[in-house]
Design a protein around this motif. Structure first.
Motif, PDB file in Angstrom:
ATOM      1  N   TRP A   1      37.704  30.092  32.531  1.00 23.10           N
ATOM      2  CA  TRP A   1      38.883  30.842  32.989  1.00 23.10           C
ATOM      3  C   TRP A   1      39.254  31.913  31.970  1.00 23.10           C
ATOM      4  O   TRP A   1      39.598  33.035  32.340  1.00 23.10           O
ATOM      5  CB  TRP A   1      40.072  29.911  33.238  1.00 23.10           C
ATOM      6  CG  TRP A   1      40.024  29.258  34.572  1.00 23.10           C
ATOM      7  CD1 TRP A   1      39.651  27.976  34.845  1.00 23.10           C
ATOM      8  CD2 TRP A   1      40.336  29.867  35.823  1.00 23.10           C
ATOM      9  NE1 TRP A   1      39.707  27.757  36.193  1.00 23.10           N
ATOM     10  CE2 TRP A   1      40.131  28.894  36.822  1.00 23.10           C
ATOM     11  CE3 TRP A   1      40.760  31.126  36.200  1.00 23.10           C
ATOM     12  CZ2 TRP A   1      40.341  29.141  38.165  1.00 23.10           C
ATOM     13  CZ3 TRP A   1      40.968  31.387  37.537  1.00 23.10           C
ATOM     14  CH2 TRP A   1      40.763  30.405  38.513  1.00 23.10           C
TER      15      TRP A   1
ATOM     16  N   ALA B   1      38.189  40.357  33.446  1.00 22.25           N
ATOM     17  CA  ALA B   1      39.012  41.077  34.427  1.00 22.25           C
ATOM     18  C   ALA B   1      39.865  42.144  33.746  1.00 22.25           C
ATOM     19  O   ALA B   1      39.955  43.281  34.222  1.00 22.25           O
ATOM     20  CB  ALA B   1      39.898  40.099  35.196  1.00 22.25           C
ATOM     21  N   VAL B   2      40.477  41.803  32.610  1.00 25.51           N
ATOM     22  CA  VAL B   2      41.341  42.756  31.908  1.00 25.51           C
ATOM     23  C   VAL B   2      40.543  43.954  31.408  1.00 25.51           C
ATOM     24  O   VAL B   2      40.931  45.104  31.625  1.00 25.51           O
ATOM     25  CB  VAL B   2      42.100  42.075  30.749  1.00 25.51           C
ATOM     26  CG1 VAL B   2      42.788  43.101  29.862  1.00 25.51           C
ATOM     27  CG2 VAL B   2      43.111  41.076  31.286  1.00 25.51           C
TER      28      VAL B   2
ATOM     29  N   GLU C   1      37.593  45.044  32.356  1.00 25.10           N
ATOM     30  CA  GLU C   1      37.001  45.827  33.441  1.00 25.10           C
ATOM     31  C   GLU C   1      38.067  46.654  34.157  1.00 25.10           C
ATOM     32  O   GLU C   1      37.834  47.808  34.513  1.00 25.10           O
ATOM     33  CB  GLU C   1      36.256  44.926  34.436  1.00 25.10           C
ATOM     34  CG  GLU C   1      35.133  44.094  33.825  1.00 25.10           C
ATOM     35  CD  GLU C   1      33.962  44.863  33.247  1.00 25.10           C
ATOM     36  OE1 GLU C   1      34.146  45.924  32.629  1.00 25.10           O
ATOM     37  OE2 GLU C   1      32.831  44.377  33.404  1.00 25.10           O
ATOM     38  N   LEU C   2      39.238  46.072  34.367  1.00 24.98           N
ATOM     39  CA  LEU C   2      40.338  46.835  34.966  1.00 24.98           C
ATOM     40  C   LEU C   2      40.757  47.996  34.073  1.00 24.98           C
ATOM     41  O   LEU C   2      41.089  49.076  34.555  1.00 24.98           O
ATOM     42  CB  LEU C   2      41.532  45.930  35.260  1.00 24.98           C
ATOM     43  CG  LEU C   2      41.399  45.065  36.506  1.00 24.98           C
ATOM     44  CD1 LEU C   2      42.536  44.044  36.570  1.00 24.98           C
ATOM     45  CD2 LEU C   2      41.395  45.930  37.756  1.00 24.98           C
TER      46      LEU C   2
ATOM     47  N   SER D   1      36.156  43.493  23.865  1.00 19.79           N
ATOM     48  CA  SER D   1      36.063  42.394  24.828  1.00 19.79           C
ATOM     49  C   SER D   1      35.960  41.059  24.108  1.00 19.79           C
ATOM     50  O   SER D   1      36.578  40.066  24.510  1.00 19.79           O
ATOM     51  CB  SER D   1      34.833  42.584  25.723  1.00 19.79           C
ATOM     52  OG  SER D   1      34.903  43.807  26.398  1.00 19.79           O
TER      53      SER D   1
ATOM     54  N   GLY E   1      36.813  34.679  32.308  1.00 19.61           N
ATOM     55  CA  GLY E   1      37.097  35.426  33.532  1.00 19.61           C
ATOM     56  C   GLY E   1      38.300  36.336  33.384  1.00 19.61           C
ATOM     57  O   GLY E   1      38.277  37.494  33.832  1.00 19.61           O
ATOM     58  N   MET E   2      39.352  35.822  32.751  1.00 20.27           N
ATOM     59  CA  MET E   2      40.551  36.649  32.543  1.00 20.27           C
ATOM     60  C   MET E   2      40.255  37.815  31.600  1.00 20.27           C
ATOM     61  O   MET E   2      40.671  38.945  31.850  1.00 20.27           O
ATOM     62  CB  MET E   2      41.696  35.795  31.993  1.00 20.27           C
ATOM     63  CG  MET E   2      42.305  34.879  33.021  1.00 20.27           C
ATOM     64  SD  MET E   2      43.787  34.030  32.435  1.00 20.27           S
ATOM     65  CE  MET E   2      43.135  33.046  31.108  1.00 20.27           C
TER      66      MET E   2
END
Length: 120
Positions: free
Chosen positions: A62, A69-70, A72-73, A42, A65-66
């Motif tokens: 941002w 998101a990556v 966690e997805l 991460s 956040g991106m």
């Protein structure tokens, strides 16, 4: 040190941590084996995304956040269906720790660089 060079250095650090985390043998060895890879990956991803050219207000947030998101997805989709991934809810927390650490270091390094350029 230029920002892009610094970011590559931090990506390298994250990747090295990811590759070497299984070599650790000490206090909390089991936890390190399970979660250090998430933190390191991460962390590295944050700095990879930092090197992309985005002109967005609040860029670091941002980017964080991106990155979050990556990763966690990746966890919840079992490696995007491409890689094998063992899901553990604590991985989600470890991913957030890695991104938060990267954001903290990026902010501190940028502030230090800004001060040096203003003093010089």
């Amino acid at each position: 040190m230029r920002e892009k060079t610094r970011n590559v250095f931090f990506v390298f650090l994250g990747v090295m941590g990811l590759l070497l985390n299984r070599q650790y043998s000490g206090l909390y060895q089991d936890m390190a084996a399970c979660y250090a890879g998430n933190i390191c990956a991460s962390f590295a991803l944050y700095f990879v995304l930092s090197n992309l050219s985005f002109q967005i207000k609040g860029g670091r947030l941002w980017t964080a956040g991106m990155a979050l998101a990556v990763v966690e997805l990746f966890e919840v989709t079992n490696g995007f269906g491409i890689m094998t991934n063992t899901f553990d809810q604590t991985d989600l927390f470890a991913n957030a720790v890695g991104v938060a650490l990267a954001l903290l270091i990026d902010t501190a390094a940028s502030e230090a660089s800004r001060r040096r350029s203003n003093d010089g």
